[in-house]
Design a protein around this motif. Structure first.
Motif, PDB file in Angstrom:
ATOM      1  N   VAL A 124      -0.833  -9.515   6.609  1.00 56.57           N
ATOM      2  CA  VAL A 124      -2.243  -9.151   6.449  1.00 56.57           C
ATOM      3  C   VAL A 124      -2.306  -7.693   5.973  1.00 56.57           C
ATOM      4  N   TYR A 125      -3.021  -7.448   4.873  1.00 62.63           N
ATOM      5  CA  TYR A 125      -3.059  -6.101   4.308  1.00 62.63           C
ATOM      6  C   TYR A 125      -4.507  -5.623   4.182  1.00 62.63           C
ATOM      7  N   THR A 126      -4.647  -4.306   4.214  1.00 65.26           N
ATOM      8  CA  THR A 126      -5.936  -3.664   4.013  1.00 65.26           C
ATOM      9  C   THR A 126      -5.683  -2.327   3.330  1.00 65.26           C
ATOM     10  N   ARG A 127      -6.680  -1.480   3.298  1.00 63.95           N
ATOM     11  CA  ARG A 127      -6.540  -0.199   2.619  1.00 63.95           C
ATOM     12  C   ARG A 127      -5.375   0.603   3.227  1.00 63.95           C
ATOM     13  N   GLY A 128      -4.516   1.143   2.377  1.00 61.96           N
ATOM     14  CA  GLY A 128      -3.376   1.922   2.827  1.00 61.96           C
ATOM     15  C   GLY A 128      -2.111   1.103   3.023  1.00 61.96           C
ATOM     16  N   ASP A 129      -2.168  -0.218   2.781  1.00 67.20           N
ATOM     17  CA  ASP A 129      -1.017  -1.088   3.035  1.00 67.20           C
ATOM     18  C   ASP A 129      -0.300  -1.537   1.773  1.00 67.20           C
ATOM     19  N   LEU A 130      -0.634  -0.983   0.617  1.00 64.39           N
ATOM     20  CA  LEU A 130      -0.045  -1.478  -0.619  1.00 64.39           C
ATOM     21  C   LEU A 130       1.462  -1.236  -0.681  1.00 64.39           C
ATOM     22  N   ALA A 131       1.926  -0.096  -0.187  1.00 65.50           N
ATOM     23  CA  ALA A 131       3.368   0.172  -0.185  1.00 65.50           C
ATOM     24  C   ALA A 131       4.097  -0.822   0.718  1.00 65.50           C
TER      25      ALA A 131
END
Length: 244
Positions: A124-131
């Protein structure tokens, strides 16, 4: 071959310097290449069928033209019925008639997606998790032998899709990764809705502001599946062929 289905399309004018369509009042006719052969996976065949339906949308606003899509009518009845939904007219034994099964308003889920292969990884991803999202994809790719330029291209495509989830899909999304049919599949789910079924399939102009992300994704991956409805949200699957 027992029969064939046909589209009557509208042909978009070409840009200066590109191939030109015939002068006005001269008919334009073509023959579509259907998905023959056992080399294509079921996923590819379903997406090709969906593309046949999209042709009617893509050429809706240009000058009239005609395209014949040959099919072997000795095939399975279920597959033929799905095929008929893509074509406004049916030509059999030299006669052309309106196709009663044609669906001019077919939804984005025209060809339902297959179930993910088990086992699959979920993040599960949100802002700041792209890396962290790229690291998850990289770990799965390493297990399947994908690396180098192809992995970098997949990372770029995945970043574009995940960024859209965060920006337009409710601020978060779910990534699933798995291996299937000698491919790495990355699936992105979010709560957003893409209203245009041709999103990402038209090359953006040099002066266009925005709208390049999904087009870029289509250029970087071997197959892209997009399904979106107002009720269920958006699912985008990126397929990358594995080496060997």
């Amino acid at each position: 071959m027992g029969g064939a289905d046909g589209h009557r399309h509208r042909l978009r004018p070409r840009r200066p310097g590109g191939p030109q369509h015939p002068p006005a009042r001269r008919p334009v006719r073509g023959v579509g290449e259907s998905a023959w052969g056992d080399a294509r996976s079921r996923v590819e065949v379903e997406e090709l069928r969906y593309h046949e339906w999209l042709l009617n949308k893509a050429f809706a606003d240009g000058p009239a033209w005609w395209l014949l899509c040959p099919y072997d009518v000795a095939g399975e009845s279920a597959a033929l019925k799905q095929m008929a939904r893509c074509h406004p007219e049916l030509r059999t034994d030299g006669r052309t008639t309106p196709c009663a099964d044609y669906d001019p308003q077919a939804p984005f889920d025209f060809a339902p997606l297959t179930r993910p292969c088990d086992p699959y990884e979920e993040f599960v991803y949100t802002r700041g998790d792209l890396a962290a999202l790229r690291e998850k994809i990289g770990a799965c790719a390493e297990q399947l032998g994908l690396h180098g330029r192809r992995l970098r291209e997949l990372h770029l495509a995945a970043t574009e899709v995940a960024s859209n989830s965060i920006r337009y899909g409710g601020g978060r999304g779910v990534l699933r990764t798995w291996g299937e049919d000698r491919r790495l599949v990355c699936e992105f789910r979010d709560a957003g809705y893409i209203a245009d079924p041709l999103a990402g399939r038209s090359k953006p102009t040099s002066t266009q502001i925005g709208g390049r992300g999904l087009w870029l994704v289509h250029q970087l991956c071997d197959l892209v599946e997009i399904r979106s409805t107002p009720d269920t949200g958006t699912v985008i699957r990126l397929h990358t062929d594995l080496p060997g």
